[in-house]
Design an enzyme around this catalytic site. Structure first.
Site, PDB file in Angstrom:
ATOM      1  N   TYR A 191      -1.482  -0.514  10.671  1.00 15.43           N
ATOM      2  CA  TYR A 191      -1.648  -0.902   9.287  1.00 15.43           C
ATOM      3  C   TYR A 191      -0.229  -0.236   8.317  1.00 15.43           C
ATOM      4  CZ  TYR A 191      -3.559  -0.993   4.234  1.00 15.43           C
ATOM      5  OH  TYR A 191      -3.853  -1.558   2.920  1.00 15.43           O
ATOM      6  N   SER A 224       0.916  -1.325  -0.034  1.00 19.02           N
ATOM      7  CA  SER A 224       0.083  -0.040  -0.020  1.00 19.02           C
ATOM      8  C   SER A 224       0.864   1.154   0.003  1.00 19.02           C
ATOM      9  CB  SER A 224      -1.070   0.116   1.315  1.00 19.02           C
ATOM     10  OG  SER A 224      -1.601   1.253   1.507  1.00 19.02           O
ATOM     11  N   LYS A 262       2.466  -2.884   6.573  1.00 15.20           N
ATOM     12  CA  LYS A 262       2.733  -2.831   5.476  1.00 15.20           C
ATOM     13  C   LYS A 262       4.297  -2.520   5.044  1.00 15.20           C
ATOM     14  CE  LYS A 262      -1.202  -3.712   3.613  1.00 15.20           C
ATOM     15  NZ  LYS A 262      -1.484  -5.130   2.797  1.00 15.20           N
TER      16      LYS A 262
HETATM   17  P1  NDP Z   1     -11.248  -6.349   1.406  1.00  8.94           P
HETATM   18  O1  NDP Z   1     -11.562  -6.283   2.842  1.00  8.94           O
HETATM   19  O2  NDP Z   1     -12.160  -5.816   0.631  1.00  8.94           O
HETATM   20  O3  NDP Z   1     -11.164  -7.867   0.834  1.00  8.94           O
HETATM   21  C1  NDP Z   1     -10.022  -8.672   1.577  1.00  8.94           C
HETATM   22  C2  NDP Z   1     -10.233 -10.208   1.720  1.00  8.94           C
HETATM   23  O4  NDP Z   1      -9.341 -10.846   2.363  1.00  8.94           O
HETATM   24  C3  NDP Z   1     -11.449 -10.678   1.952  1.00  8.94           C
HETATM   25  O5  NDP Z   1     -12.146 -11.901   1.283  1.00  8.94           O
HETATM   26  C4  NDP Z   1     -11.213 -11.238   3.208  1.00  8.94           C
HETATM   27  O6  NDP Z   1     -12.057 -12.347   3.773  1.00  8.94           O
HETATM   28  C5  NDP Z   1      -9.768 -11.736   2.861  1.00  8.94           C
HETATM   29  N1  NDP Z   1      -9.299 -11.963   4.182  1.00  8.94           N
HETATM   30  C6  NDP Z   1      -8.592 -11.144   5.289  1.00  8.94           C
HETATM   31  N2  NDP Z   1      -8.151 -11.725   6.226  1.00  8.94           N
HETATM   32  C7  NDP Z   1      -7.963 -13.092   5.845  1.00  8.94           C
HETATM   33  C8  NDP Z   1      -7.364 -14.298   6.485  1.00  8.94           C
HETATM   34  N3  NDP Z   1      -6.885 -14.379   7.874  1.00  8.94           N
HETATM   35  N4  NDP Z   1      -7.875 -15.395   5.773  1.00  8.94           N
HETATM   36  C9  NDP Z   1      -8.195 -15.432   4.405  1.00  8.94           C
HETATM   37  N5  NDP Z   1      -8.779 -14.469   4.047  1.00  8.94           N
HETATM   38  C10 NDP Z   1      -8.632 -13.375   4.581  1.00  8.94           C
HETATM   39  O7  NDP Z   1      -9.809  -5.688   0.899  1.00  8.94           O
HETATM   40  P2  NDP Z   1      -9.273  -4.929  -0.198  1.00  8.94           P
HETATM   41  O8  NDP Z   1      -9.524  -5.824  -1.528  1.00  8.94           O
HETATM   42  O9  NDP Z   1      -9.457  -3.678  -0.131  1.00  8.94           O
HETATM   43  O10 NDP Z   1      -7.590  -5.181   0.003  1.00  8.94           O
HETATM   44  C11 NDP Z   1      -6.986  -6.429  -0.658  1.00  8.94           C
HETATM   45  C12 NDP Z   1      -5.559  -5.991  -0.057  1.00  8.94           C
HETATM   46  O11 NDP Z   1      -4.970  -4.701  -0.909  1.00  8.94           O
HETATM   47  C13 NDP Z   1      -5.001  -5.591   1.223  1.00  8.94           C
HETATM   48  O12 NDP Z   1      -3.709  -6.433   1.286  1.00  8.94           O
HETATM   49  C14 NDP Z   1      -5.091  -4.341   1.571  1.00  8.94           C
HETATM   50  O13 NDP Z   1      -4.304  -4.173   2.715  1.00  8.94           O
HETATM   51  C15 NDP Z   1      -4.379  -3.776   0.168  1.00  8.94           C
HETATM   52  N6  NDP Z   1      -4.906  -2.349  -0.143  1.00  8.94           N
HETATM   53  C16 NDP Z   1      -6.252  -1.968  -0.001  1.00  8.94           C
HETATM   54  C17 NDP Z   1      -6.496  -0.817  -0.514  1.00  8.94           C
HETATM   55  C18 NDP Z   1      -7.800  -0.227  -0.588  1.00  8.94           C
HETATM   56  O14 NDP Z   1      -7.971   0.910  -0.623  1.00  8.94           O
HETATM   57  N7  NDP Z   1      -8.694  -0.875  -0.422  1.00  8.94           N
HETATM   58  C19 NDP Z   1      -5.309   0.256  -0.618  1.00  8.94           C
HETATM   59  C20 NDP Z   1      -4.141  -0.284  -0.824  1.00  8.94           C
HETATM   60  C21 NDP Z   1      -3.889  -1.574  -0.469  1.00  8.94           C
HETATM   61  P3  NDP Z   1     -13.132 -11.874   4.867  1.00  8.94           P
HETATM   62  O15 NDP Z   1     -14.009 -10.755   4.089  1.00  8.94           O
HETATM   63  O16 NDP Z   1     -14.163 -13.100   4.719  1.00  8.94           O
HETATM   64  O17 NDP Z   1     -12.806 -11.361   6.222  1.00  8.94           O
END
Ligand code: NDP
Length: 244
Positions: A149, A136, A153
């Protein structure tokens, strides 16, 4: 440039929602044999309805034993996207041990664990591989109320560099992407208030947040042979936020 992944097996973590789901769908369309891992079964059932060739794995990455059993069953992986992440945002003085631990357990320790399992398989198979870690802009820029967070990262970025250093002899490339806000479920939780979003958007030279597809395209590039000598890179997808 059309990017294809025919004959490759790709593992995407956090593929139930947001960026991970979009990456899984794009890889499936690109011909990869996709393994989509997440912890909420209903999300993966919905994904399977959309892309019937995808293999789904329901496991919580915080459960190391469960993860090892689950991944042992999917076979050797050529492409890995460490995407699963969480954001428990609290003011520095209020950060709880639970939030700190959950953040590091997911954003750093699970990436290490999955990467180690997968990279051992890549080494044993002997045909190299590509890993993309989803970091990120928060790894490089302090954000209000993002202590755990941002710190996680930042740690992930060093993990990416060490993996790049040590996995190169096995022709395993390791890179990271660094988006600014994307309006996924995670993004919406923090940035849905337009006045709050506007403050950050005015600091982005391109004047807007990032679309899911724009992150997906960068990840596909880093997974593909089109980026064959790109290794240990930190690709920002931020409309210029970090040049400001
Ligand atoms: P979301 O919260 O929308 O989706 C995250 C997904 O990861 C969900 O399906 C969630 O499952 C799954 N997940 C989380 N923890 C676990 C776990 N312990 N085991 C298995 N699955 C897990 O996140 P984003 O799509 O927004 O983010 C994806 C990546 O991008 C992350 O690493 C985030 O830090 C990074 N990012 C996001 C930004 C943003 O603005 N959205 C900006 C910069 C980076 P469940 O819902 O069931 O918990």
């Amino acid at each position: 440039m059309e990017i294809r992944f025919d004959g490759k097996r790709a593992l995407v973590t956090g593929a139930g929602k947001g960026i991970g789901r979009a990456v899984a769908v794009a890889l499936d369309k690109g011909g990869a044999q996709v393994v989509a891992l997440s912890r909420t079964g209903e999300d993966l059932e919905a994904l399977k309805k959309e892309c019937s060739d995808i293999t789904t794995v329901v496991v919580d990455l915080l459960d190391w034993d469960g993860t090892e059993v689950a991944l042992a069953g999917v076979g050797p992986v050529d492409l890995l996207v460490n995407n699963a992440g969480v954001a428990d945002n609290q003011p520095f003085l209020e950060v709880t041990r639970t939030a700190w631990d959950r953040t590091f357990d997911t954003n750093v320790k699970a990436v290490f664990h999955v990467s180690q399992l997968v990279a051992r398989g890549m080494r044993d198979k002997g045909s190299g591989g590509a890993i993309v870690n989803v970091s990120s802009v928060a790894s490089q820029r302090a954000l209000q109320n993002h202590t755990a967070y941002c710190s996680s990262k930042g740690a992930l970025d060093m993990l990416t560099k060490v993996m790049a250093l040590e996995l190169a002899p096995y022709k395993i490339r390791v890179n990271s992407v660094h988006p600014t806000v994307v309006m996924t479920p995670m993004g919406r939780k923090e940035w849905s208030d337009p006045s709050r979003a506007a403050v950050l958007q005015t600091r982005i030279p391109m004047g807007r947040f990032v679309e899911e597809e724009e992150v997906v395209n960068c990840i596909l590039f880093l997974l593909s042979n089109a980026s064959e000598m790109v290794h240990g890179a930190q690709l920002t997808i931020d409309g210029g936020l970090l040049v400001n």
